[in-house]
Design a protein around this motif. Sequence first.
Motif, PDB file in Angstrom:
ATOM      1  N   UNK A   1       0.881  -1.163  -0.295  1.00  0.00           N
ATOM      2  CA  UNK A   1       0.182   0.048  -0.224  1.00  0.00           C
ATOM      3  C   UNK A   1       0.907   1.167  -0.257  1.00  0.00           C
ATOM      4  N   UNK A   2       0.170   1.859  -1.167  1.00  0.00           N
ATOM      5  CA  UNK A   2       1.602   3.759  -0.548  1.00  0.00           C
ATOM      6  C   UNK A   2       1.451   4.062   0.623  1.00  0.00           C
ATOM      7  N   UNK A   3       1.868   4.819   0.123  1.00  0.00           N
ATOM      8  CA  UNK A   3       2.279   5.729   1.735  1.00  0.00           C
ATOM      9  C   UNK A   3       0.693   7.234   2.102  1.00  0.00           C
ATOM     10  N   UNK A   4       0.441   7.509   0.296  1.00  0.00           N
ATOM     11  CA  UNK A   4      -0.283   8.191   0.391  1.00  0.00           C
ATOM     12  C   UNK A   4      -1.767   7.412   1.137  1.00  0.00           C
ATOM     13  N   UNK A   5      -2.226   7.078   0.725  1.00  0.00           N
ATOM     14  CA  UNK A   5      -3.227   5.136   0.573  1.00  0.00           C
ATOM     15  C   UNK A   5      -2.974   5.875   2.899  1.00  0.00           C
ATOM     16  N   UNK A   6      -2.016   4.907   2.393  1.00  0.00           N
ATOM     17  CA  UNK A   6      -2.380   4.544   4.313  1.00  0.00           C
ATOM     18  C   UNK A   6      -2.618   5.424   5.275  1.00  0.00           C
ATOM     19  N   UNK A   7      -2.038   7.158   4.948  1.00  0.00           N
ATOM     20  CA  UNK A   7      -2.303   8.282   5.245  1.00  0.00           C
ATOM     21  C   UNK A   7      -3.921   8.683   5.124  1.00  0.00           C
ATOM     22  N   UNK A   8      -4.783   8.275   4.402  1.00  0.00           N
ATOM     23  CA  UNK A   8      -6.103   8.640   4.125  1.00  0.00           C
ATOM     24  C   UNK A   8      -7.418   7.431   4.781  1.00  0.00           C
ATOM     25  N   UNK A   9      -6.095   6.669   4.618  1.00  0.00           N
ATOM     26  CA  UNK A   9      -7.189   5.072   5.480  1.00  0.00           C
ATOM     27  C   UNK A   9      -6.916   5.521   7.130  1.00  0.00           C
ATOM     28  N   UNK A  10      -5.681   6.174   7.190  1.00  0.00           N
ATOM     29  CA  UNK A  10      -5.682   6.987   8.840  1.00  0.00           C
ATOM     30  C   UNK A  10      -6.436   7.967   9.475  1.00  0.00           C
ATOM     31  N   UNK A  11      -6.470   8.773   8.357  1.00  0.00           N
ATOM     32  CA  UNK A  11      -7.551  10.068   8.775  1.00  0.00           C
ATOM     33  C   UNK A  11      -8.635  10.002   8.619  1.00  0.00           C
ATOM     34  N   UNK A  12      -9.688   9.013   7.453  1.00  0.00           N
ATOM     35  CA  UNK A  12     -10.654   8.293   7.859  1.00  0.00           C
ATOM     36  C   UNK A  12     -10.952   7.491   9.739  1.00  0.00           C
ATOM     37  N   UNK A  13     -10.454   6.281   9.131  1.00  0.00           N
ATOM     38  CA  UNK A  13     -10.278   5.809  10.717  1.00  0.00           C
ATOM     39  C   UNK A  13      -9.935   7.130  12.229  1.00  0.00           C
ATOM     40  N   UNK A  14      -9.407   7.610  11.769  1.00  0.00           N
ATOM     41  CA  UNK A  14      -9.547   8.681  12.952  1.00  0.00           C
ATOM     42  C   UNK A  14     -10.529   9.621  13.352  1.00  0.00           C
ATOM     43  N   UNK A  15     -11.339  10.339  12.271  1.00  0.00           N
ATOM     44  CA  UNK A  15     -12.521  10.816  11.958  1.00  0.00           C
ATOM     45  C   UNK A  15     -14.196   9.254  12.604  1.00  0.00           C
TER      46      UNK A  15
END
Length: 90
Positions: free
Chosen positions: A1-15
């Motif tokens: 998984x690319x780092x940008x997608x991982x950051x997006x998933x982490x942000x969605x999970x946090x929300x």
Amino acid sequence: MDPLRAQQLAAELEVDMMADMYNRMTQACHRKCVPPYYKDAELSKGESVCLDRCVAKYLEVHERMGKKLTELSVQDEELLKRMQQGTGTA
């Protein structure tokens, strides 16, 4: 998984986690502080104070738990790194 997608998933999970925490806090504090049968359209002073304290406690506990979980996560990462260095695998 690319780092940008991982950051997006982490942000969605946090929300999602914050929304869940807010919903749980709202339900718990409403149940604790506001009687099931409303007498007035506005909150009474006692209800307002109760809600304020309930929310403050809920947020304080949430913050403490977050700090502790972060601390434990860091410790786990450090332990994993030491174990990998000890076996010679990276």
